[in-house]
Design an enzyme around this catalytic site. Structure first.
Site, PDB file in Angstrom:
ATOM      1  N   GLU A   1      32.154  33.799  53.442  1.00 13.46           N
ATOM      2  CA  GLU A   1      33.220  34.670  53.959  1.00 13.46           C
ATOM      3  C   GLU A   1      33.685  34.288  55.345  1.00 13.46           C
ATOM      4  O   GLU A   1      34.877  34.241  55.613  1.00 13.46           O
ATOM      5  CB  GLU A   1      32.756  36.133  54.000  1.00 13.46           C
TER       6      GLU A   1
ATOM      7  N   HIS B   1      26.744  48.032  48.942  1.00 14.10           N
ATOM      8  CA  HIS B   1      28.040  47.725  48.325  1.00 14.10           C
ATOM      9  C   HIS B   1      28.959  48.914  48.272  1.00 14.10           C
ATOM     10  O   HIS B   1      29.910  48.923  47.498  1.00 14.10           O
ATOM     11  CB  HIS B   1      27.818  47.188  46.898  1.00 14.10           C
TER      12      HIS B   1
END
Lengths: 346, 601
Positions: free
Chosen positions: A76, A145
């Site tokens: 990322e 998450h």
């Protein structure tokens, strides 16, 4: 007019209305923007050959190829930085994070490299980029998450932060975000992807844009103002439907944009209803509701409040896994109704 | 050359009142002087400098687009030579070029003088013999000398020439001075400054009675003034400088590369002077910044680049201004080589409105066209650079991106993520690690398990380069650029260099290294001294010439510092501007709910 994905067609009153899911709306918006401007491209994990982790970018790689739809490795920080650099050099990237939880790995690039650059360079270097992906709680994905990042990104000057609810929101706001010459954080919601909405012909047009920074009143009301964003707007509307039977008319405002916040719309509504409840999925401390309440306090609408404004938020804990626990970690319709009645003192 | 002509014209002016013929000579010489000035001023690759000024637009903060939005067609590559040197640049905000073409750039043009006459060059033993100078004399060089002198001799109403023109058997061409006899007939009077040949004048009118009178008994020697002028001219030509020479450079260690750059580099006099000037400018600018910081006129961060000048200058010499570059926070040198002016840089350091980022960025956030700063977060610029390279590849303009980082940043994870993607997608990216042996206060041995930074790219080919030698850096950069442009993907270069100052102004720089070490590098490997020695020992420049450059540089820095200390700070109205680009004006909350500040794009 051809839709690239199959959908149900309802003909009502000779107006062609489509039932379009949020996922398809996002897909169509990206497709049209990719077609419209050659500099637009999409990069992220699994966006190309896998058709998107949540199928949001289905069909795009097949249509546009490797140059414009780029699969990245699971890095990322690296690919977000690459996206920002490409934006600085004249392209218009859409950088997808598989979920915004992973954006934390890259948050330095979003804030320090993208958001602040136009200011630091005194207008020499702009960064026309969109960071998009699902944000907030999903179902059963547990603590790492499920975080909502609206407040974190909403905190930073130089960013625009957008949180669509309906298919129309998704379509119009994504188009606006891509056409915007500034860094935009586009917070989607995984649980909304499959939800269909009616889309009028006007919304289906290729240049349908929703201005960033303007909220929408989804339901008119007189007794209380409910302010919400993303999936929670659905819950507010459901709560309003229940309360309507009891004679309480709620005005539901869909924020659409987190930053810049449309405080004026909220103030105008409060001046009419005199009561405010904000509803969000994220944690309470230093969150979206906290900001709205502070602004209302500081602004002209304070004098119109008949009781203190309150926030309905997610519970102040990391998200648990077990269904019963998870269900009780996020606002439910009954929580909203309870807070409304408390505020109205009924 | 200008000075010389000024001297001549002053001399002639002084004696002009005595003799109208001399007055004529003076006028012609002055006319020719200005003509000559026009001959030397324009650079080879900039045929019409004045056109730039015509196109200049006034500075308008609201109207000017960010650098990426300026269409390529508008961007003029000014004065750019094949070897990649920049002499001028379209500055930010479309400012009038008179501001942006710095005194440095102009000074560079003025200092360069094409050799008027060539003679044998003095070649030292260690360098290779260059082709005979006669072969390398350009067409321009020969006629200039004659162009200047001949008209003066030809058309001057000196008794000698007039003698020639009259059908007077007393004086035949053969008896005339060598100057006249040798004068080229190639110069015609097509030049407006030159009056028509004397014969036509004198054949037609009798306006110079005194000259006619002086014909009798005049010896066929040139007028004293002319003779003096000629002597002055020949003594002051730059005839004896070597136009170019070849130098041995250190061999580069290679990693996954078949061969490194060549072991020899050719340096022309022009290049040498330009590198010298630029490096000296960086050096003096950084030292001035040091001074200003100690006087508390500069505050916050100030990371100085002195000692590493060869890296910035060498890299720029190996790429084009149309390529892209991004670096970390030790960025003042690069801001300069990428087109910033000393004035703008210093004013940014002092936080004034004339700064390159209007005072809003500071030391670490300076930007110019195709230069993406100046980045404060260690290592974050590397993925950005690869992104720029992605855009280069995407847009297909055969440009590349030079992406710099230090030995401290080399251990950052995002750099390895970047290596991976750059290599996978074959991005035209030159990764350059400026290894100055210390990451802040930590020496490389204490920070890195492997200090072979040029190998850390693993699957990316790498070179280790002597970063104190500008020619070595240039040759390596050229090789790297070639590699990228041919589509082979990224390449890595480690430049072994040294910084004289500490990490930043708050670091004295001696707690983790010894003064002796610093002194040793200064005396043995200083990049500016190295270049200077090379040029002097090969007669490519004179000591005076280089001293003159030093003086000019010092002056430029002084002027810039003066500007930087006297320019006003940005107006408070500017506080909230530049949040968003291309957006309507908006309100920004001030420090309290009642303060609403205005923000425009």
């Amino acid at each position: 007019m051809t839709a690239p994905v199959p959908c149900d067609i309802c003909i009502i009153n000779s107006i062609l209305l489509l039932q379009v899911t949020v996922r398809d709306a996002l897909n169509q918006a990206m497709d049209e923007e990719l077609e419209r401007d050659e500099r637009v491209f999409l990069l992220g994990e699994e966006v190309a050959q896998y058709d998107g982790a949540y199928k949001v970018s289905r069909g795009l790689w097949k249509k546009y190829g490797d140059k414009r739809i780029i699969d990245t490795p699971i890095t990322e920080m690296g690919f977000a930085g690459i996206a920002v650099g490409a934006a600085m050099a004249g392209l218009r990237p859409i950088c997808e994070f598989m979920t915004f939880n992973f954006s934390m790995q890259a948050i330095d690039q979003v804030i320090n490299s993208a958001a602040k650059t136009y200011y630091m360079s005194a207008g020499l270097q702009s960064v026309p980029i969109v960071f998009r992906g699902p944000n907030g709680a999903s179902a059963g994905v547990a603590a790492q998450h499920s975080q909502c990042f609206a407040a974190w990104y909403g905190h930073c000057p130089g960013l625009k932060v957008v949180s669509p609810w309906s298919a129309e929101d998704a379509r119009g706001l994504l188009k606006s975000a891509i056409r915007d010459d500034n860094p935009v954080v586009f917070l989607e919601n995984e649980l909304m992807y499959g939800v269909p909405f009616e889309m009028s012909e006007e919304v289906q047009s290729k240049d349908f844009l929703i201005p960033i920074g303007k909220a929408k009143i989804e339901r008119q009301g007189t007794h209380i103002t409910l302010v919400s964003h993303s999936r929670m707007v659905s819950l507010c509307l459901d709560a309003a439907a229940v309360l309507a039977k009891e004679g309480i008319e709620c005005e539901v405002i869909n924020m659409r944009t987190i930053r810049p916040l449309d405080a004026e719309a909220i103030e105008t509504s409060i001046m009419k209803t005199n009561h405010l409840v904000t509803v969000e999925g994220g944690w309470p401390q230093f969150g979206i509701g906290a900001e709205i309440l502070a602004r209302i306090m500081e602004g002209p609408a304070f004098n119109y409040l008949d009781s203190p404004a309150v926030r309905v938020t997610g519970v102040d804990i990391p998200m648990p896994y077990a269904k019963i626990l998870e269900d009780n970690s996020v606002p439910q319709i009954k929580d909203i109704i309870f807070s409304i009645k408390k505020t109205l003192n009924v | 050359m200008r000075k010389m002509l000024t001297i001549i014209s002053n001399v002639l002016r002084g004696s002009a009142s005595r003799n109208s013929s001399t007055l004529r000579a003076v006028l012609q010489l002055l006319a020719v002087q200005s003509e000559y000035a026009n001959l030397t001023a324009p650079h080879d690759h900039d045929p019409d400098p004045l056109s730039r000024l015509k196109d200049a637009q006034p500075h308008s903060p609201l109207a000017s687009p960010p650098l990426t939005q300026i269409p390529p067609a508008e961007y003029k590559d000014l004065g750019h030579t094949n070897s990649g040197q920049a002499l001028g640049h379209l500055g930010p905000h479309n400012r009038p070029l008179t501001d942006v073409v710095s005194s440095e750039a102009i000074a560079q043009k003025e200092s360069y003088v094409e050799p008027l006459m060539t003679s044998g060059s003095s070649i030292s033993e260690e360098i290779n013999v260059v082709p005979p100078l006669t072969e390398r004399v350009s067409e321009k060089e020969k006629p200039i000398f004659e162009k200047i002198i001949s008209p003066v001799i030809d058309v001057s109403p000196s008794p000698v020439l007039i003698t020639v023109k009259l059908p007077n058997p007393a004086a035949s061409p053969a008896q005339l001075s060598p100057a006249v006899a040798n004068s080229s007939s190639s110069v015609t009077s097509t030049d407006p400054h030159c009056p028509p040949p004397a014969e036509s004048l004198l054949g037609l009118d009798n306006s110079f009675p005194e000259i006619t009178h002086s014909l009798a008994g005049e010896t066929p020697f040139p007028e004293p003034q002319l003779a003096g002028a000629r002597v002055v001219v020949s003594a002051r030509t730059y005839a004896d400088f070597t136009p170019q020479a070849s130098f041995d450079i250190k061999k580069c260690d290679v990693h996954k590369l078949e061969e490194g750059p060549p072991l020899q580099a050719v340096l022309t006099r022009e290049e040498g002077l330009q590198y010298y000037r630029t490096m000296q400018t960086i050096r003096r600018m950084e030292l001035k910044a040091d001074q200003l910081y100690k006087q508390k006129i500069i505050r916050g961060f100030c990371h100085l680049y002195d000692g590493q000048e060869a890296c910035a200058v060498g890299i720029e010499a190996g790429i084009n201004l149309s390529d892209h570059l991004i670096t970390a926070y030790r960025a003042h040198g690069y801001t300069l080589t990428r087109g910033g002016t000393v004035r703008e840089i210093m004013a940014e350091l002092t936080g004034r409105r004339g700064g390159i980022a209007k005072g809003k960025g500071g030391s670490m956030h300076m930007y110019t066209k195709h230069f993406y700063g100046g980045n404060g977060i260690v290592g974050a610029q590397v993925p950005l650079g690869a992104g720029v390279a992605l855009a280069c590849k995407y847009l297909g303009k055969n440009e590349l991106c030079v992406c710099l980082y230090g030995d401290g940043a080399a251990n950052q994870g995002q750099i390895f993520e970047t290596y991976n993607m750059a290599s996978l997608w074959k991005l035209p990216c030159i990764f350059i690690c400026e290894n100055n042996k210390y990451g802040m206060g930590t020496s490389v041995e204490r920070a890195a398990a492997s200090t072979d930074y040029y190998k850390r790219g693993d699957f990316i080919p790498g070179l280790r380069v002597d970063g104190m030698d500008v020619l070595c850096v240039r040759e390596a950069t050229k090789l790297a650029a070639e590699h990228c442009r041919s589509g082979k993907g990224p390449i890595l270069m480690e430049l072994q260099t040294y910084r004289y100052h500490g990490h930043s102004m708050s670091d004295p720089g001696i707690s983790y290294r010894t003064r002796d070490e610093i002194q040793e590098v200064r005396s043995k490997s200083d990049p500016i001294s190295m270049l200077k020695d090379r040029m002097l020992s090969n007669n490519m420049a004179s000591v005076e010439e280089l001293k003159e450059i030093d003086v000019e540089v010092r002056k430029e820095i002084e002027d810039a510092a003066q500007f930087a200390t006297t320019d006003p700070e940005p107006p408070l109205d500017d506080l909230c501007n530049h949040i968003f680009y291309n957006d309507p004006p908006m309100e920004v909350r001030g420090t309290n709910p009642w303060t609403k500040l205005k923000s425009i794009s």
